[in-house]
Write a protein that holds these residues in place. Sequence first.
Motif, PDB file in Angstrom:
ATOM      1  N   LYS A 465      12.214 -36.766  65.062  1.00 57.21           N
ATOM      2  CA  LYS A 465      10.765 -36.527  64.946  1.00 57.21           C
ATOM      3  C   LYS A 465      10.360 -35.276  65.741  1.00 57.21           C
ATOM      4  O   LYS A 465       9.664 -34.396  65.225  1.00 57.21           O
ATOM      5  N   THR A 466      10.799 -35.202  66.991  1.00 56.79           N
ATOM      6  CA  THR A 466      10.449 -34.063  67.835  1.00 56.79           C
ATOM      7  C   THR A 466      10.977 -32.758  67.245  1.00 56.79           C
ATOM      8  O   THR A 466      10.264 -31.747  67.179  1.00 56.79           O
ATOM      9  N   ALA A 467      12.213 -32.794  66.795  1.00 55.47           N
ATOM     10  CA  ALA A 467      12.846 -31.590  66.260  1.00 55.47           C
ATOM     11  C   ALA A 467      12.161 -31.131  64.975  1.00 55.47           C
ATOM     12  O   ALA A 467      11.899 -29.938  64.782  1.00 55.47           O
ATOM     13  N   THR A 468      11.853 -32.104  64.122  1.00 52.88           N
ATOM     14  CA  THR A 468      11.218 -31.766  62.845  1.00 52.88           C
ATOM     15  C   THR A 468       9.818 -31.204  63.080  1.00 52.88           C
ATOM     16  O   THR A 468       9.440 -30.170  62.498  1.00 52.88           O
ATOM     17  N   ASP A 469       9.046 -31.851  63.940  1.00 51.73           N
ATOM     18  CA  ASP A 469       7.701 -31.354  64.249  1.00 51.73           C
ATOM     19  C   ASP A 469       7.769 -29.938  64.825  1.00 51.73           C
ATOM     20  O   ASP A 469       6.909 -29.097  64.551  1.00 51.73           O
ATOM     21  N   ARG A 470       8.776 -29.699  65.639  1.00 50.22           N
ATOM     22  CA  ARG A 470       8.963 -28.381  66.232  1.00 50.22           C
ATOM     23  C   ARG A 470       9.123 -27.295  65.153  1.00 50.22           C
ATOM     24  O   ARG A 470       8.436 -26.271  65.174  1.00 50.22           O
ATOM     25  N   ILE A 471       9.997 -27.568  64.186  1.00 53.48           N
ATOM     26  CA  ILE A 471      10.246 -26.570  63.133  1.00 53.48           C
ATOM     27  C   ILE A 471       9.028 -26.453  62.214  1.00 53.48           C
ATOM     28  O   ILE A 471       8.646 -25.353  61.793  1.00 53.48           O
ATOM     29  N   LEU A 472       8.387 -27.585  61.912  1.00 52.88           N
ATOM     30  CA  LEU A 472       7.204 -27.551  61.042  1.00 52.88           C
ATOM     31  C   LEU A 472       6.109 -26.676  61.665  1.00 52.88           C
ATOM     32  O   LEU A 472       5.445 -25.899  60.971  1.00 52.88           O
ATOM     33  N   ARG A 473       5.941 -26.807  62.970  1.00 47.96           N
ATOM     34  CA  ARG A 473       4.907 -26.024  63.648  1.00 47.96           C
ATOM     35  C   ARG A 473       5.214 -24.534  63.542  1.00 47.96           C
ATOM     36  O   ARG A 473       4.318 -23.721  63.326  1.00 47.96           O
ATOM     37  N   ALA A 474       6.481 -24.195  63.665  1.00 47.88           N
ATOM     38  CA  ALA A 474       6.864 -22.786  63.537  1.00 47.88           C
ATOM     39  C   ALA A 474       6.585 -22.277  62.118  1.00 47.88           C
ATOM     40  O   ALA A 474       6.104 -21.160  61.920  1.00 47.88           O
ATOM     41  N   ILE A 475       6.876 -23.120  61.135  1.00 44.83           N
ATOM     42  CA  ILE A 475       6.637 -22.726  59.743  1.00 44.83           C
ATOM     43  C   ILE A 475       5.147 -22.481  59.512  1.00 44.83           C
ATOM     44  O   ILE A 475       4.758 -21.635  58.705  1.00 44.83           O
ATOM     45  N   ASP A 476       4.319 -23.233  60.222  1.00 45.86           N
ATOM     46  CA  ASP A 476       2.877 -23.102  60.044  1.00 45.86           C
ATOM     47  C   ASP A 476       2.321 -21.779  60.568  1.00 45.86           C
ATOM     48  O   ASP A 476       1.208 -21.379  60.219  1.00 45.86           O
ATOM     49  N   ASN A 477       3.088 -21.102  61.420  1.00 45.08           N
ATOM     50  CA  ASN A 477       2.594 -19.815  61.940  1.00 45.08           C
ATOM     51  C   ASN A 477       2.570 -18.773  60.819  1.00 45.08           C
ATOM     52  O   ASN A 477       3.579 -18.524  60.160  1.00 45.08           O
ATOM     53  N   ARG A 478       1.409 -18.159  60.619  1.00 46.43           N
ATOM     54  CA  ARG A 478       1.218 -17.282  59.454  1.00 46.43           C
ATOM     55  C   ARG A 478       2.067 -16.025  59.509  1.00 46.43           C
ATOM     56  O   ARG A 478       2.253 -15.339  58.506  1.00 46.43           O
ATOM     57  N   TYR A 479       2.599 -15.669  60.689  1.00 43.26           N
ATOM     58  CA  TYR A 479       3.395 -14.440  60.787  1.00 43.26           C
ATOM     59  C   TYR A 479       4.885 -14.669  60.534  1.00 43.26           C
ATOM     60  O   TYR A 479       5.649 -13.723  60.429  1.00 43.26           O
ATOM     61  N   VAL A 480       5.265 -15.913  60.446  1.00 39.64           N
ATOM     62  CA  VAL A 480       6.701 -16.209  60.265  1.00 39.64           C
ATOM     63  C   VAL A 480       7.112 -15.975  58.810  1.00 39.64           C
ATOM     64  O   VAL A 480       6.520 -16.529  57.885  1.00 39.64           O
ATOM     65  N   THR A 481       8.126 -15.145  58.617  1.00 36.50           N
ATOM     66  CA  THR A 481       8.638 -14.846  57.286  1.00 36.50           C
ATOM     67  C   THR A 481       9.733 -15.825  56.893  1.00 36.50           C
ATOM     68  O   THR A 481       9.798 -16.290  55.771  1.00 36.50           O
ATOM     69  N   LEU A 482      10.609 -16.093  57.862  1.00 33.50           N
ATOM     70  CA  LEU A 482      11.710 -17.008  57.564  1.00 33.50           C
ATOM     71  C   LEU A 482      12.131 -17.733  58.831  1.00 33.50           C
ATOM     72  O   LEU A 482      11.915 -17.244  59.936  1.00 33.50           O
ATOM     73  N   ILE A 483      12.729 -18.915  58.616  1.00 34.01           N
ATOM     74  CA  ILE A 483      13.270 -19.687  59.735  1.00 34.01           C
ATOM     75  C   ILE A 483      14.763 -19.370  59.830  1.00 34.01           C
ATOM     76  O   ILE A 483      15.518 -19.588  58.874  1.00 34.01           O
ATOM     77  N   GLY A 484      15.176 -18.830  60.978  1.00 35.23           N
ATOM     78  CA  GLY A 484      16.590 -18.491  61.168  1.00 35.23           C
ATOM     79  C   GLY A 484      17.396 -19.705  61.583  1.00 35.23           C
ATOM     80  O   GLY A 484      16.875 -20.587  62.272  1.00 35.23           O
ATOM     81  N   HIS A 485      18.658 -19.754  61.140  1.00 35.99           N
ATOM     82  CA  HIS A 485      19.551 -20.915  61.400  1.00 35.99           C
ATOM     83  C   HIS A 485      18.751 -22.170  61.780  1.00 35.99           C
ATOM     84  O   HIS A 485      18.759 -22.611  62.939  1.00 35.99           O
ATOM     85  N   PRO A 486      18.118 -22.782  60.779  1.00 33.27           N
ATOM     86  CA  PRO A 486      17.120 -23.830  61.035  1.00 33.27           C
ATOM     87  C   PRO A 486      17.602 -25.004  61.888  1.00 33.27           C
ATOM     88  O   PRO A 486      16.807 -25.580  62.628  1.00 33.27           O
TER      89      PRO A 486
END
Length: 590
Positions: A465-486
């Motif tokens: 849960k913590t890990a998934t929420d962490r990545i989801l929050r990063a995806i929500d940032n409008r400046y992020v183009t891609l998630i590296g080695h997710p």
Amino acid sequence: MSLASDLAALFHTAAAVFEIKGEPVFKAIAFSKIARILEDTTVDLRRAVEDGSIAKMEGVGKSSRKIIEDFVRTGRSPDMDELIASIPGGLLPLRNIPSLGPKTIGLFWKERGITSMGELVAALDAGKLDGLKGIGPKKLQSIKEGIAMIEQAGGRRGLVDVLPIALRLVEQVRALPGVKQAEYAGSLRRWQETIGDVDIVAGVDNSAKGEALTKAFTEFSIVEKVLGQGDTKASVLVESGLQVDLRIVPNDHFGAALQYFTGSKEHNVKLRGLCLDQEMTLNEWGLYKLSEYDKAKKVTGKPPAVPAVASKTETDVYKALGLQFIPPELRQGKDEIELAANKKLPKLIEVKDLRGDLHTHTTASDGTASIEEMAEAAKALGYEFLAITDHSKSQVIANGLSKERLLKHVAAIRKASDKIKGITLLAGSEVDILVDGRLDFEDEVLAELDIVVASPHASLKQDEKTATDRILRAIDNRYVTLIGHPTGRLINKRAGLPLDINAVIARAKQNGVALEINSGWPRLDLRDSHARAALAEGVMLSINTDAHSIDGLGERYLGIGVARRAGAEAKSVINCMSLSELRAFIAKRR
DNA sequence: GCCGTTTTCGGCCCGACTGTTTTCAGTCG
């Protein structure tokens, strides 16, 4: 470990128990199949149990459905507990001993009371296993050698370690007299990330003498031990215990043999099922009409004495079955045969489709080459663009850039881009995704960049849960183009974040964020099954090397291999866009 | 144990090599 992989391990164990107990082999086959499916699946098992769709999963019948339901709901399965408790637990590790199979383990157990590795070793030394039916001195000796072997060699090896050895051996086999062609087959040709052993297939002309060839093979300087040698086959161990098998066939049968030994096992089983539907049979010699094959004279080590429907090339074999040629990377026993029958196979991405790399480092952080050197190297690969994405400030160990250093670096990248003709440099950053999903730079800093790769580096042992929420929050940032080695996993070294990958994929889709296939060894992250799931949802991928040197840029072929196993086409990978398309992709969500 | 356009029983992919045997079982891929 995830729920699915825990369950997969359970089914593997149960299959072994069936084998050792001497139950009908098909019980073990059925459970092994379920285990493999569970290893690969990205289905949410909890949901599948709730809505009943678990029963639709291939190979899952009444018994295993109950096991999965119990396990998902309570964390255990009484049926499995009972089954596994029906034999001594110490017998299971004995399965790893080469030349010792389940039948013999069962025999030792029932006839001599052996229940563990320690007891087996003691019994071998004391001669207690002598005189058993079907077990002679040579068999006992090979079991002793098998035990010694697993003590020194460790499991499956990485693709990158095995590939150079295989290429060298293939070259040597091609140079043997009478050999017309040779290729490596097996899991290496399918581009699996880890390799159990290497299979080499050689097609020979009439002048070739089988036994002389296999003998010459066993005498290559790289060979350390000969496991077996016949007219058409030899098995050897090379450095660090890697097993290499050579198969020799008449050149007219090379395609069938290559197909056969490329596997996967699951693919071949399905393919042969299709053959039977068409009243044909497929083996390492070729594709034959069943009516003719049954009557044909067969001699061990020689093709059956009847003309093959197809055998010269793999393409011939697939075509004769009404299928498109199936690239080795797709031969996983999933849906590739159905797709090939309907002429719907994806046109898999190739290295030449890449127009640029979007995740690279320079001496500004922990790379070994300058901006200019990386740019020239990228140009030499034929790239149209290259993103320079050095580490952010939290990566102290990697000399991560402060805001001030980053802004200077951006200016230097833009200047170099103007200066160097023939390639465009994108000024970016590989920004750390912090433990709670915040990014390592403020939005107004990120807004200065052409591209943002957001990656997790630290705290990789969070719960799901913590890990998934962490990545989801990063995806929500409008400046992020891609998630590296997710996930941050390292093959054979680190499991990485236990993400709810479906949730990550859904959010990436919603926000127009790409997910990376990191080509760097031993990352290969996303892995093939995750990338496949992302593609199924229409999420864009990005294949990058995470290069820290000029040579690192060349590792792209590894990421391409992962993407091909996932069934990716160039149109689903943002590195294959034109620069203007890429800029539009980045700009769309800002 | 699983499965079904020959369906609820009877089949489930195929061959080489080894070691143990006189015709085959076990292991492996």
